[in-house]
Scaffold this active site. Structure first.
Site, PDB file in Angstrom:
ATOM      1  N   SER A 262      31.676 103.602  14.958  1.00  7.81           N
ATOM      2  CA  SER A 262      32.853 103.140  14.238  1.00  7.81           C
ATOM      3  C   SER A 262      33.170 101.708  14.651  1.00  7.81           C
ATOM      4  O   SER A 262      32.581 101.173  15.586  1.00  7.81           O
ATOM      5  CB  SER A 262      34.045 104.031  14.590  1.00  7.81           C
ATOM      6  N   LYS A 263      34.107 101.114  13.943  1.00  7.00           N
ATOM      7  CA  LYS A 263      34.540  99.762  14.276  1.00  7.00           C
ATOM      8  C   LYS A 263      35.018  99.687  15.720  1.00  7.00           C
ATOM      9  O   LYS A 263      34.787  98.724  16.422  1.00  7.00           O
ATOM     10  CB  LYS A 263      35.679  99.362  13.349  1.00  7.00           C
TER      11      LYS A 263
END
Length: 501
Positions: A262-263
């Site tokens: 994920s970011k």
RNA sequence: GCCUCCAUCGUCUAGGGGACUAGGACGCAGCCCUUUCAAGGCUAAAACCGGAGUUCGAAUCUCCGUGGAGGCACCA
């Protein structure tokens, strides 16, 4: 040599089709790599296509980063937006007009229909389905509007989309090269939107049409497309087109092995000198050779022991049949290992030219002559090119800054240490032979007839000369630093030691 | 919730019914080499998710569980 099960393939036409909505990451890089390898191996074409049908999500600069990342990895394409080709345009937005015609053809064929539902209605249908714990999908409200009726509403300018009419009953079977047949109940296939109300095609239609027009023979793409794979098969069949060979590549999982990256994970990784974005690897001091080798082996293998591959090896040995369908967790320590191996394999002058920029960036002024002498000393110690800064920066400074307490020899005090440094200084002042061999002979003799041991004396000298407790081999280092500078640094050390007293 | 995919050491993987005492690599631990740190060499620990079935024989084929992952947009 041919691996079991591998047949010689005809030239393929493959494409890598990223959307310019963000930064190109590891997973995309691997997809691109496999596509490239297949094309190179079979003498086919590797096509770069920019999938920019979603204008709302377009990110400025993303397209350039895609080019830069791929080129850094060494994956040059045969056809693409920036270099043209016989099957252009290679930017989806530039072929917008054709998709409406194809969609209308599907309407005529009975495989698609006009839908006049508003986004608000769709949203409320979805909410209701969720509340009733049903699967969320279009409820088919506009499915049965008569063709004339629909056409009249379209011509009167009513806002509409075009939806695919998925079969009411039965099953659809599509074939993935790695997984075999995948069969789904047609009632689980949604009536996906093909053309948005703004007239733009959505991916499902656009990709199918353009893959056909570009004569794509093999589609290698991420496994996130598996859920809509049956739809894609259906679209090809609705047009009566032959399907390409479909290969869905496993997803990359975060290092812990649970969940995809994920970011937030990306932000954590960069703190440890790692990243999932291709373009960062260069700045972090990774070699494209190593990154390529590393990602190639996440989802593909050659045999039970070969691990180090050059691009040339990969082109030669890659085979679809050895692809692994299960998800792979990213392992950065393995990348570090590969990077070290590839650094050690680099030709001398190549290594030198790659290290230079890192030292420059760190504020040093590396001259090529010194760098050529330094490179062999640090090459087998480096994990990343960036390590050269910490390992060799002192070669390019006039004076070293050091912690006086580091100077003091093991089991010795400051004054004993000062005496040793003074004696060595005197010894070195008198010698003309400042070669590593000469220095080694001289200093070993010194240690032998002194009351101290190698560890103590060489440890002191290491800190005095390099400013660090950890450094490349001492004698070679001294030779490169040279007599003048070395003597100055010893004097400086003596001064520091005397200050402690 | 629904749909789909996947399943061998911590991680990446080899394995295509008998060659399996399950091989390699990273990492980890120990030893050797050594002026530091590496590199290199050697050694060790470490896995077939569970249950049925097919078969003379299953890590390998089938089914069911379980676990993990992906997807369910007028995104790609």
């Amino acid at each position: 040599m041919m691996v079991r099960g591998e047949a010689k393939m005809d030239p393929v036409r493959v494409r890598f089709a990223p959307s310019p909505t963000g930064r190109l990451h590891l997973g995309g890089g691997r997809t691109a790599l496999y596509n490239y390898l297949l094309a190179a191996q079979t003498g086919g074409q590797f096509i770069l296509r920019i999938e920019d049908t979603d204008r709302k999500r377009y990110v400025e600069g993303a397209e350039q980063e895609i080019y830069d990342s791929l080129r850094w990895l060494g994956l040059e394409w045969d056809e693409g937006p920036d270099k043209g080709g016989l099957y252009g345009p290679y930017r989806q937005s530039e072929r917008k007009a054709i998709y409406l015609d194809y969609a209308r053809k599907l309407v005529d064929l009975g495989h698609a229909y006009y839908c006049f539902c508003t986004p608000e209605r769709l949203e409320s249908v979805r909410r209701e389905q969720q509340a009733n714990k049903q699967s969320t999908r279009y409820d088919g409200a506009c499915r049965h509007i008569g063709p004339e009726d629909a056409l009249r509403r379209v011509e009167s300018g009513e806002r509409h989309v075009i939806r695919f009419r998925s079969p009411d009953e039965g099953q659809t079977t599509v074939t993935d090269l790695l997984r075999g047949n995948i069969t789904v109940e047609n009632e689980t296939i949604d009536d996906f939107i093909l053309i948005k109300s703004d007239g733009f095609a959505l991916y499902h239609l656009a990709a199918a049409v353009v893959d056909h027009l570009m004569k794509i023979t093999h589609v290698l793409r991420g496994a996130e497309w598996l859920p809509t794979f049956p739809l894609h098969g259906l679209i090809h069949r609705a047009f009566g087109w032959q399907e390409p060979v479909w290969v869905h590549l496993s997803v990359f999982l975060k290092p812990s092995g649970s969940g995809k990256l994920s970011k937030r994970d990306a932000a954590e990784l960069i703190k440890d000198g790692h990243s999932i974005f291709l373009k960062d690897f260069h700045t972090l001091g990774y070699l494209p050779e190593a990154v390529t080798n590393w990602i190639a082996l996440m989802g593909w293998s050659y045999d039970d022991h070969t691990e180090i591959f050059s691009m040339k090896d990969l082109v030669e040995k890659f085979s679809l049949i050895k692809l692994n369908p299960s998800p792979a967790a990213i392992n950065f320590s393995k990348l570090d290992h590969f990077n070290g191996v590839h650094i050690r394999q680099l030709p001398q002058d190549d290594l030198v030219s790659r290290i230079g920029p890192f030292l420059t960036r760190a504020g040093y002024n590396p001259d090529i002559q010194t760098l050529e002498k330094v490179a062999p000393l640090i090459r087998e110690r480096m994990v990343t090119l960036d390590d050269s800064v910490d390992m060799a920066g002192f070669f390019f400074q006039d004076a070293v800054t050091l912690e006086p307490s580091d100077l003091i020899g093991k089991d010795l005090d400051a004054s004993q240490t000062a005496v040793i440094v003074k004696q060595v200084h005197e010894l070195l002042q008198q010698t003309d032979d400042f070669s590593a061999d000469g220095l080694e002979q001289l200093l070993r003799e010194f240690v032998d007839q002194s009351a101290y041991n190698n560890k103590q004396v060489f440890g002191i000298l290491r800190v005095a000369i390099t400013g660090q407790r950890v450094s490349p081999p001492l004698f070679e280092t001294m030779e490169i630093v040279g007599k003048d500078k070395a003597l100055v640094r010893l004097l400086h050390a003596i001064a520091l030691l005397e200050k402690i007293n």
